[in-house]
Write an enzyme that holds these catalytic residues in place. Sequence first.
Site, PDB file in Angstrom:
ATOM      1  N   TYR A 181      -1.863  -0.665  10.497  1.00  0.00           N
ATOM      2  CA  TYR A 181      -2.042  -1.031   9.089  1.00  0.00           C
ATOM      3  C   TYR A 181      -0.823  -0.616   8.269  1.00  0.00           C
ATOM      4  CZ  TYR A 181      -3.895  -1.036   4.339  1.00  0.00           C
ATOM      5  OH  TYR A 181      -4.069  -1.270   2.992  1.00  0.00           O
TER       6      TYR A 181
ATOM      7  N   SER B  70       0.858  -1.185   0.000  1.00  0.00           N
ATOM      8  CA  SER B  70       0.000   0.000   0.000  1.00  0.00           C
ATOM      9  C   SER B  70       0.890   1.229   0.000  1.00  0.00           C
ATOM     10  CB  SER B  70      -0.896   0.033   1.249  1.00  0.00           C
ATOM     11  OG  SER B  70      -1.539   1.284   1.391  1.00  0.00           O
TER      12      SER B  70
END
Length: 249
Positions: free
Chosen positions: A155, A141
């Site tokens: 995350y 990501s």
Amino acid sequence: MRRNILITGGSAGLGAEMARQFAAKGHNLALTARREERLKTLRDELITAHPGLQVVVHKLDVNDHEQVFKVFRAADAELDGGLDRIIVNAGIGKGAPLGTGRFDANLETAQTNFIAALAQAEAAMELFRAKNAGHLVFISSVAAVRGLPKTVTTYAATKAAVATLAEGLQLELLGKPIKVSAIYPGYIRSELNEKVSNTPLIVDTVPGVRAMVAAIEAEKTKAFVPPWPWAPLARVLRFAPLPLLKRMV
């Protein structure tokens, strides 16, 4: 062409759309996820749209590490010629600021996004080392570029860990037949972020995944997708001092 592709987290979101786009390009697919009924519905959709393709599905919770190995081996045996590409895609986005009583949420994210990704990488590399060929893809990501605050702290850390795992394999396998890619999606609309408000620069699922698929097919070592604006933004994020970074995120 890498004919046979396994995608984890393939029942919805980016995984399901990758399946649709790879199928349209003529790839056979092995799709795994926890929600078996959704997998079966997607399989039927893909076979109806592309009658000549092989599409197999397996119920899989990637946190069941022993089952990861079993499912990967089974899919490799089911598809004619075995698996050519494995996409480590399954992940979740739970999280809370550290120290606020939600260790459970942060732990689940850490286990699913990194420990389970490690299990998938182990199972994939077992297959690829045996045949001295293959393409392993990690879906990281843009959040991996820097540490991020509050609900996305854990995350972001897991996605950075996945990217580092990919790079370690890339160094080991440099110049060898097994290829490794790290894909860094920016904000692409999916079930993971559908409840997040005020998401800047978000793109719809289909064009966002189209950029992901193009980078995967090109077997890029590292790709921020869509390239605009995420490739230049990633450079800015990487070097921004903390006071500026805080204002940006």
